[in-house]
Structure formats: C-alpha cells, structure tokens
Design a protein around this motif. Structure first.
Motif, short mmCIF file in Angstrom:
data_model
loop_
_atom_site.label_atom_id
_atom_site.label_comp_id
_atom_site.label_asym_id
_atom_site.label_seq_id
_atom_site.Cartn_x
_atom_site.Cartn_y
_atom_site.Cartn_z
N MET A 1 -5.24 75.61 95.17
CA MET A 1 -4.12 75.17 94.36
C MET A 1 -4.22 75.78 92.98
SD MET A 1 -3.18 71.37 95.73
CE MET A 1 -2.52 70.94 94.20
N SER A 2 -5.31 75.48 92.29
CA SER A 2 -5.45 76.12 90.99
C SER A 2 -6.69 77.00 91.03
CB SER A 2 -5.56 75.07 89.88
OG SER A 2 -6.70 74.27 90.07
N SER A 3 -6.91 77.72 89.98
CA SER A 3 -8.06 78.61 89.96
C SER A 3 -9.36 77.81 89.86
CB SER A 3 -7.94 79.58 88.79
OG SER A 3 -8.01 78.88 87.56
N LEU A 4 -10.38 78.34 90.48
CA LEU A 4 -11.71 77.76 90.35
C LEU A 4 -12.34 78.41 89.13
CD1 LEU A 4 -12.92 77.74 94.06
CD2 LEU A 4 -11.87 75.90 92.75
N HIS A 5 -12.54 77.61 88.13
CA HIS A 5 -13.06 78.08 86.84
C HIS A 5 -14.03 77.03 86.33
CE1 HIS A 5 -13.08 78.97 82.53
NE2 HIS A 5 -12.74 80.19 82.87
N PHE A 61 -7.32 79.98 98.05
CA PHE A 61 -6.03 79.76 97.40
C PHE A 61 -5.04 79.27 98.45
CE2 PHE A 61 -1.82 81.17 96.04
CZ PHE A 61 -1.76 80.56 94.80
N VAL A 62 -4.36 78.17 98.16
CA VAL A 62 -3.34 77.66 99.08
C VAL A 62 -2.00 77.60 98.36
CG1 VAL A 62 -4.94 76.36 100.53
CG2 VAL A 62 -3.90 75.23 98.58
N SER A 63 -0.95 77.93 99.09
CA SER A 63 0.39 77.87 98.52
C SER A 63 1.37 77.62 99.66
CB SER A 63 0.74 79.17 97.79
OG SER A 63 0.75 80.26 98.69
N GLY A 64 2.61 77.38 99.29
CA GLY A 64 3.67 77.21 100.27
C GLY A 64 3.40 76.10 101.27
N GLU A 66 1.07 75.78 103.49
CA GLU A 66 -0.34 75.37 103.56
C GLU A 66 -0.65 74.36 102.46
OE1 GLU A 66 -4.43 75.26 104.83
OE2 GLU A 66 -2.49 75.56 105.79
N LYS A 67 -0.16 74.59 101.26
CA LYS A 67 -0.37 73.63 100.17
C LYS A 67 0.30 72.31 100.49
CE LYS A 67 1.42 74.41 96.06
NZ LYS A 67 1.62 74.75 94.64
N ASP A 68 1.51 72.35 101.01
CA ASP A 68 2.21 71.13 101.41
C ASP A 68 1.39 70.35 102.44
OD1 ASP A 68 4.28 71.86 99.72
OD2 ASP A 68 5.56 72.61 101.35
N ARG A 69 0.82 71.06 103.42
CA ARG A 69 0.00 70.41 104.45
C ARG A 69 -1.24 69.76 103.84
NH1 ARG A 69 -4.51 70.84 106.87
NH2 ARG A 69 -5.04 72.86 105.98
N VAL A 70 -1.91 70.49 102.98
CA VAL A 70 -3.12 69.96 102.34
C VAL A 70 -2.79 68.70 101.54
CG1 VAL A 70 -4.86 70.44 100.55
CG2 VAL A 70 -4.37 72.15 102.31
N LEU A 71 -1.73 68.73 100.77
CA LEU A 71 -1.34 67.56 99.97
C LEU A 71 -0.91 66.40 100.87
CD1 LEU A 71 0.58 69.32 97.07
CD2 LEU A 71 -1.63 68.15 96.92
N ARG A 72 -0.28 66.69 101.96
CA ARG A 72 0.18 65.65 102.89
C ARG A 72 -1.01 64.96 103.59
NH1 ARG A 72 3.60 68.78 105.08
NH2 ARG A 72 2.32 69.45 106.82
N GLU A 73 -2.05 65.73 103.90
CA GLU A 73 -3.18 65.20 104.65
C GLU A 73 -4.27 64.59 103.76
OE1 GLU A 73 -4.60 68.11 107.44
OE2 GLU A 73 -2.62 68.32 108.36
#
Length: 183
Positions: A1-5, A61-64, A66-73
């Motif tokens: 989702m965001s950068s690993l820093h 990095f997740v987007s679109g 895949e990001k929606d799925r990660v946030l949903r789960e």
C-alpha cells in the motif's frame, strides 16, 4: 500500500508482532508495500530472527483490485510511524472499514481519536503497540462499529465536496486579508 521506509517503523512493528502472536497464535500480519532492497531484506531478517515466518507475509506493492481484496480481508491496519505528514494509507483503511492502530506522529491522529476509529499508540513502546493491536483484534464489536462508521466518517470529513469547500474558504479568507500590491 505505501512504501516500506524506516520512518514507518515497520521493524518495530515486526518485533512487536512476537507479543501479539503470543496472545493470538492465529493472528497474521500482512506487510504491504515495497522499498529499498536493503531495508526490505532487514525486515525479512527480523521475521526470521524472531521465528515469525508462519505469521508474517510480505505482499509487496498492492494496488487496484488486490489492494481492495487485502483491505476487505484484513481485520485491522497498523502504522506506528515515526512521522507521517498525512497518512493516506490510514485513510484508505478507515474508508474500507478497518480500525487502525497508529502512532501519535500520524497527522490523522485527531480524526481517528475524535471518531473513535482505532487506537493511538506510543511508537517507542513495543508493549503499547502490541497492546493496541491485541485490543483491536480481540474487539469484534469495535471492528463492526468501525466497519459501519469508518466509511461514513471519511466521506463526512474528506469527501471532495468537503475538502473543496474548505479550500475555497481558505482561499477566500486569504484574498480578503491580503494587502494590495504596491507598485
């Protein structure tokens, strides 16, 4: 989702995860984002050193979709940053209905506190981070409440209409108080 820093304090989150898994052996931590190869390798090394391989997954990095799925789960979102100017990923998580565990250095702190959308933790105290995570994971009623209230709170405060209106007021106020240019 965001950068690993390093400023995101993921290393301490991983070290803290040992305590969370001790309380909740079934808990899973998904680390989403990418970053400098050396830093990401240190994060993997921390997972290996603490024997967390079964409970931590690096998603990259997740987007679109895949990001929606990660946030949903997911059950919660954590960002114990040393410093965040805003915290877009936090806002995305709340908009998806997730309670958040963030440090006081995330600028969305007052929004999260005012709307009771998660826990604010001391980024320098691993026990506080672990307690915040464990509390959110154990609180099914709280997760349901945030799932209902979070998206509405984001729309109420951060919708295009709300932000546009605030910017218009700011510009209008600035123009009305500006002194005319003398030439």
């Amino acid at each position: 989702m965001s950068s690993l820093h390093p400023k995101r304090n993921v290393q301490d989150l991983l070290r803290t995860w040992v305590q969370v898994v001790a309380d909740r052996p079934d808990a899973q931590l998904w680390v989403a984002g990418d970053g400098d190869d050396d830093y990401v390798q240190r994060l993997h090394d921390t997972v290996a050193t603490h024997g967390l391989g079964d409970s931590v997954s690096f998603l990259g990095f997740v987007s679109g979709e895949e990001k929606d799925r990660v946030l949903r789960e997911a059950w919660a979102f954590a960002l114990p940053s040393h410093q965040e100017n805003f915290g877009v990923a936090v806002l995305e998580a709340v908009a998806a209905g997730l309670p958040v565990v963030i440090s006081g250095e995330v600028q969305l702190r007052s929004f999260i506190e005012d709307k009771e959308l998660g826990r604010i933790v001391d980024r320098t105290d691993p026990s506080a981070i672990a307690a915040g995570l464990s509390t959110v994971l154990a609180d099914a009623d709280g997760r349901r409440r945030v799932a209902e209230a979070g998206p509405a709170a984001v729309r109420e405060v951060f919708s295009l209409e709300q932000i546009g209106e605030k910017l218009w007021e700011l510009y209008d106020r600035s123009l009305s108080t500006a002194s005319p240019h003398e030439g």
